[in-house]
Scaffold this active site. Structure first.
Site, PDB file in Angstrom:
ATOM      1  N   GLU A 179       0.831  -1.223   0.000  1.00 38.77           N
ATOM      2  CA  GLU A 179       0.000   0.000   0.000  1.00 38.77           C
ATOM      3  C   GLU A 179       0.855   1.257   0.000  1.00 38.77           C
ATOM      4  OE1 GLU A 179      -2.765  -0.387   3.262  1.00 38.77           O
ATOM      5  OE2 GLU A 179      -4.128  -1.560   2.022  1.00 38.77           O
ATOM      6  N   GLU A 372      -5.552  -8.354  -0.931  1.00 37.29           N
ATOM      7  CA  GLU A 372      -6.235  -8.172   0.358  1.00 37.29           C
ATOM      8  C   GLU A 372      -7.695  -7.868   0.086  1.00 37.29           C
ATOM      9  OE1 GLU A 372      -4.717  -5.309   3.206  1.00 37.29           O
ATOM     10  OE2 GLU A 372      -2.648  -5.780   2.662  1.00 37.29           O
TER      11      GLU A 372
HETATM   12  P1  P53 Z   1      -7.168  -3.001   9.590  1.00 38.22           P
HETATM   13  C1  P53 Z   1      -5.979   1.843   5.077  1.00 38.22           C
HETATM   14  C2  P53 Z   1      -6.931   1.640   4.118  1.00 38.22           C
HETATM   15  C3  P53 Z   1      -7.101   0.374   3.599  1.00 38.22           C
HETATM   16  C4  P53 Z   1      -6.308  -0.673   4.058  1.00 38.22           C
HETATM   17  O1  P53 Z   1      -6.892  -2.941   8.013  1.00 38.22           O
HETATM   18  C5  P53 Z   1      -5.353  -0.439   5.003  1.00 38.22           C
HETATM   19  C6  P53 Z   1      -5.186   0.816   5.527  1.00 38.22           C
HETATM   20  C7  P53 Z   1      -4.196   1.072   6.598  1.00 38.22           C
HETATM   21  O2  P53 Z   1      -4.696   0.573   7.823  1.00 38.22           O
HETATM   22  O3  P53 Z   1      -4.509  -1.394   5.439  1.00 38.22           O
HETATM   23  C8  P53 Z   1      -4.467  -2.681   4.931  1.00 38.22           C
HETATM   24  O4  P53 Z   1      -6.152  -3.929  10.149  1.00 38.22           O
HETATM   25  C9  P53 Z   1      -3.121  -3.190   5.318  1.00 38.22           C
HETATM   26  C10 P53 Z   1      -3.142  -4.253   6.371  1.00 38.22           C
HETATM   27  C11 P53 Z   1      -4.330  -4.051   7.282  1.00 38.22           C
HETATM   28  C12 P53 Z   1      -5.591  -4.218   6.456  1.00 38.22           C
HETATM   29  O5  P53 Z   1      -5.621  -3.283   5.405  1.00 38.22           O
HETATM   30  O6  P53 Z   1      -6.994  -1.604  10.066  1.00 38.22           O
HETATM   31  O7  P53 Z   1      -2.318  -3.584   4.235  1.00 38.22           O
HETATM   32  O8  P53 Z   1      -1.913  -4.227   7.044  1.00 38.22           O
HETATM   33  O9  P53 Z   1      -4.338  -4.888   8.385  1.00 38.22           O
HETATM   34  C13 P53 Z   1      -6.877  -4.099   7.258  1.00 38.22           C
HETATM   35  O10 P53 Z   1      -8.557  -3.508   9.768  1.00 38.22           O
END
Ligand code: P53
Length: 477
Positions: A179, A372
């Site tokens: 990201e 993801e």
């Molecule tokens: P959590 C921002 C927007 C979209 C995804 O997020 C993001 C972020 C930054 O937090 O992060 C990604 O754990 C990231 C992972 C993260 C996952 O999304 O806040 O690549 O490390 O855990 C989910 O629910």
């Protein structure tokens, strides 16, 4: 027609969110270790508060994670049981180079990942490896200012050359920066940046981004030299902006918001700074520290594929008074009245995945990889630790359906799909364990209590069937 025969189904994690073992076998500290759970997390994550060590006041969830460092064999065996074709994980830079600026790597760190990759192959799983998932060794931040300093490119070069050489034949798919656009939204968590009082943050961010973009191109060059079979991808926190209304002012705002995120991928995929970015930065007096040879490096070593995370689309408003923000997400958005939201306020938009995939594919015309996607939710295990997570199955099934439409109806070229947090792990946004994404329940709470036992959820068997049928059978029972 349908998904590719060799479609890469699997799951994704990141070192600092599950490994733990933060001080073992010579590992050094990193920015991601010293971000606590609780209300100080936000300002620290954003680089507004210098915080480069532990203290007694806060709980630091990354220290122990879910103890994957000691239990990776058990975890990978469970992934194998679900039939994973790939497992996306990240390297902790400070295991390989504890301070970041050493000449020679830490053998114990290299060995850990070598064993882990071999374990994957034992189960027929192809590793997909993120080189940096938000992490930067603390020593590099203290001594050099991290990515704001051009010297960090040399340290990253040393890291990547070490990895590609050592893991030749074991790892085929690499991502340079997770990201990469998160540097705009959470600069300390995303890239280890801390700001001095009164300095121009945007200048620092784009200067650091320039260094990351060069480092990414250099890594791509080295990877292809070491092994022409390696494929290197960039990684975008995706999610298209919809205009809040058809008012052209909102449409323009949405286009501009999209471009701020696409900027990084434009450089990594097309090999040059887009005109809109050059104009904006020039207008604002931001200087990109271009040196001789930079343009050629970026142009000659673009990525092989485009990977991205997708949780939701977003909404932009051109109204300067607009304040109606959806809660919870690191990336800001106006609330979309047509969508429901998760318990953390992330709006749920499966059709938006098809729209986003088409947008990205139109823009770059390279193979895509969804690395993801998933639902962060509170789970309620029964007395045996079993979770009936129909809500998670519904979320994933609807997104996979939309993904298949993008492939089968729109012709998007897609390499694979890995769900986020295939085993419960620490949330990047909030530091909680309570926000779970996994097919496997991990007995641990926000403050480190629990047995760490692993128990497959209902979604475990469901995903196994999805993989077995290459995405044809998404039914629940
Ligand atoms: P959590 C921002 C927007 C979209 C995804 O997020 C993001 C972020 C930054 O937090 O992060 C990604 O754990 C990231 C992972 C993260 C996952 O999304 O806040 O690549 O490390 O855990 C989910 O629910």
């Amino acid at each position: 027609m349908g998904l590719r025969k060799d479609f890469l189904w699997g799951g994704a994690t990141a070192a600092n969110q599950l490994e733990g073992g933060y001080a073992e076998d010579g590992r050094g500290l990193a920015n991601v270790d010293v971000i606590p759970i609780g209300e100080d997390r936000g300002p620290i994550r954003n680089g507004d508060r210098k915080h480069l060590d532990f203290d007694d006041e806060h709980f630091y969830p990354a220290k122990e994670g879910i103890d994957h460092y000691h239990r990776y064999k058990e975890d990978i065996a469970l992934f194998g049981e679900m039939g994973f074709k790939t497992y996306r994980l990240s390297i902790a830079w400070s295991r390989i180079f504890p301070k970041g600026d050493e000449e020679e790597p830490n053998e114990a760190g290299l060995k850990f990942y070598e064993d882990l990759f071999q374990e994957c192959h034992k189960h027929g799983i192809e590793p997909l490896v993120t080189i940096t998932h938000f992490d930067c060794p603390i020593h590099l931040i203290k001594e050099y200012g991290g990515w704001r300093n051009r010297k960090t490119i040399d340290f990253y070069e040393n890291l990547t050359r070490t990895l590609f050489t050592r893991y030749k034949g074991l790892v085929k798919y690499w991502l340079t920066f997770n990201e990469i656009n998160v540097i705009l939204h959470a600069p300390f968590m995303g890239a280890g940046l801390v700001f001095e009082e009164g300095e121009n943050k945007k200048q620092v961010i784009y200067q650091a981004a320039h260094h990351e973009l060069l480092a990414s191109a250099l890594a791509t060059k080295i990877a292809h030299e070491v092994d022409p079979d390696i494929q290197v991808g960039c990684m975008l926190a995706a999610g298209k902006y919809y205009p809040e209304t058809p008012n052209p002012r909102d449409v323009l705002a949405a286009q501009q918001a999209d471009r701020r995120n696409y900027f990084f991928i434009d450089v990594q995929s097309r090999g040059e700074y887009p005109a809109y970015a050059l104009k904006e930065l020039e207008r604002e007096g931001i200087e990109i520290p271009f040196e001789e040879g930079d343009k050629e490096l970026l142009k000659e070593h673009t990525v092989d594929f485009i990977s991205f995370s997708y949780y939701s689309n977003r909404v932009a408003s051109g109204d300067p008074e607009s304040k109606d923000q959806a809660e919870g997400n690191v990336i800001r958005s106006v609330k979309n009245p047509y969508l429901k939201a998760s318990e953390w306020g992330w709006q749920i938009d499966p059709l938006g995945l098809r729209i986003t995939m088409n947008d990205i594919y139109d823009r770059y015309q390279k193979p895509l990889f969804i690395v993801e996607n998933g639902l962060g939710a509170v789970d309620h295990p029964d007395e045996n630790g079993y979770v009936e997570d129909d809500y998670r199955i519904d979320y994933l099934a609807s997104h996979i359906e939309a993904m298949k439409d993008a492939v089968e109806l729109d012709g998007v070229d897609l390499m694979g799909y890995t769900t986020w947090g295939c085993i419960d792990l620490v949330s990047a946004g909030t530091g909680e364990m309570k926000k779970r994404y996994g097919f496997i329940y991990v007995d641990r709470d926000n403050y480190g209590n629990g047995t760490l036992d692993r128990t497959p959820k209902k979604s475990f068997d469901w995903y196994k069937k999805v993989i077995e049928t290459n995405g044809k059978d998404l039914s629940k029972d």
